[in-house]
Design an enzyme around this catalytic site. Structure first.
Site, PDB file in Angstrom:
ATOM      1  NE  ARG A  85     -12.444  52.638   7.869  1.00  0.00           N
ATOM      2  CZ  ARG A  85     -11.514  51.790   7.402  1.00  0.00           C
ATOM      3  NH1 ARG A  85     -10.670  51.199   8.220  1.00  0.00           N
ATOM      4  NH2 ARG A  85     -11.424  51.558   6.125  1.00  0.00           N
ATOM      5  CG  ASP A  86     -16.229  45.391   6.872  1.00  0.00           C
ATOM      6  OD1 ASP A  86     -16.474  45.732   5.700  1.00  0.00           O
ATOM      7  OD2 ASP A  86     -15.855  44.254   7.188  1.00  0.00           O
ATOM      8  CB  ILE A  87     -21.780  49.383   7.767  1.00  0.00           C
ATOM      9  CG1 ILE A  87     -21.214  50.052   9.023  1.00  0.00           C
ATOM     10  CG2 ILE A  87     -23.275  49.127   7.907  1.00  0.00           C
ATOM     11  CD1 ILE A  87     -21.304  49.202  10.250  1.00  0.00           C
TER      12      ILE A  87
ATOM     13  CE1 TYR B 272     -17.707  48.310   3.364  1.00  0.00           C
ATOM     14  CE2 TYR B 272     -18.655  46.652   1.910  1.00  0.00           C
ATOM     15  CZ  TYR B 272     -17.695  47.038   2.818  1.00  0.00           C
ATOM     16  OH  TYR B 272     -16.698  46.155   3.162  1.00  0.00           O
TER      17      TYR B 272
END
Length: 281
Positions: free
Chosen positions: A96-98, A137
């Site tokens: 969830r934080d790419i 993103y």
């Protein structure tokens, strides 16, 4: 230059510690010049010795933010990040934080890449009720969960966390490190670059390819279409990216612009995206 460290021992009583996972090496090379591409997942921070540079940092890898990094290096990153994400997805987790800041490079050729920061990682099936603010993103379905100023609740129902959120972010990451900029600031109708992309996705035969995407080959565009499908159920898995590394991703370029398959030339306009902050509940 910001740095991250690699893990040694971690006290279980500490509030922050590393998750360090080294995947098994493939017996068959995915890139011609590599016999194996080990993927590493790292989470949070704790004090040790080795230094790694974040992909989003300026220099020493020729400033990704301005011109991107070489295609061969991007592919090495793609394979290793894909393997790392597959590993956590198979265990029911979604990163969830790419983003570039969470990809650590341990060498200038991107032969050893680590995925960092599991602060937002959640179990698959967890529900998100709202978020505060958006980032480039974030998938469009996640952007619908923004709690706007003055609102007490969002109009959309709670969003179920699925690996497709990582697939979308991974696609945006690949665009970013190939070009040096994000394709848009946020996935909603207030962003002209995103709306241009949406129009093209919905009517590809009637709408021209958005300017900032014209540098990519048809094969690369097929990969992006799979990763950045507007409908989450139509997105590919992160592992599918490995099937594209043997093909060219970026068109040749001459003094007039990007050269297409039939010799036509197109120019591209960068997306002036800025960073923002987000909190969620």
């Amino acid at each position: 230059m910001r740095v991250e460290s690699t893990p040694q021992k971690c006290n279980s009583s500490q509030s922050e510690c590393f998750v360090h996972i080294k995947l098994s090496r493939s017996s068959k090379p995915l890139l011609e010049q590599e016999s194996s591409l080990p993927a590493l997942c790292i989470g949070f921070g704790c004090s040790t010795a080795a230094i790694a540079v974040r992909l989003g940092d300026p220099d020493p890898f020729h400033s990704c933010r301005e011109v991107g990094i070489p295609e061969c290096a991007v592919k090495r990153c793609a394979v290793q990040i894909s393997c790392a994400l597959e590993f956590i997805h198979q265990r029911g987790l979604v990163h969830r934080d790419i983003k570039p800041e969470n990809v650590l490079l341990l060498d200038t050729q991107c032969r050893c890449v680590k995925l960092a920061d599991f602060g937002l990682t959640q179990r698959r099936g967890t529900f998100i009720r709202f978020i505060s603010g958006t980032l480039p993103y974030m998938a469009p379905e996640l952007c619908t969960m923004v709690l706007e100023e003055g609102q007490t609740e969002v109009k959309a129902p709670p969003l179920r966390v699925e690996p497709t959120l990582d697939t979308w972010a991974f696609g945006v990451l690949l665009f970013c490190i190939l070009t040096g900029f994000f394709p848009w600031e946020r996935c909603n109708d207030s962003d002209d670059f995103y709306e241009e992309f949406v129009d093209w996705r919905r009517s590809p035969k009637k709408t021209p390819v958005p300017s900032q995407w014209k540098r990519f080959t048809p094969v690369c565009m097929q990969m992006f279409r799979r990763m950045l499908a507007l409908d989450p159920s139509e997105r590919c898995s992160v592992g599918e990216v490995k099937g594209y590394v043997g093909k060219d991703w970026v068109r040749a370029k001459d003094a007039n612009g990007w050269v297409g398959e039939n010799g036509e030339v197109s120019t591209s306009t960068p997306s002036p995206c800025r960073s923002s902050c987000s909190d969620e509940h």
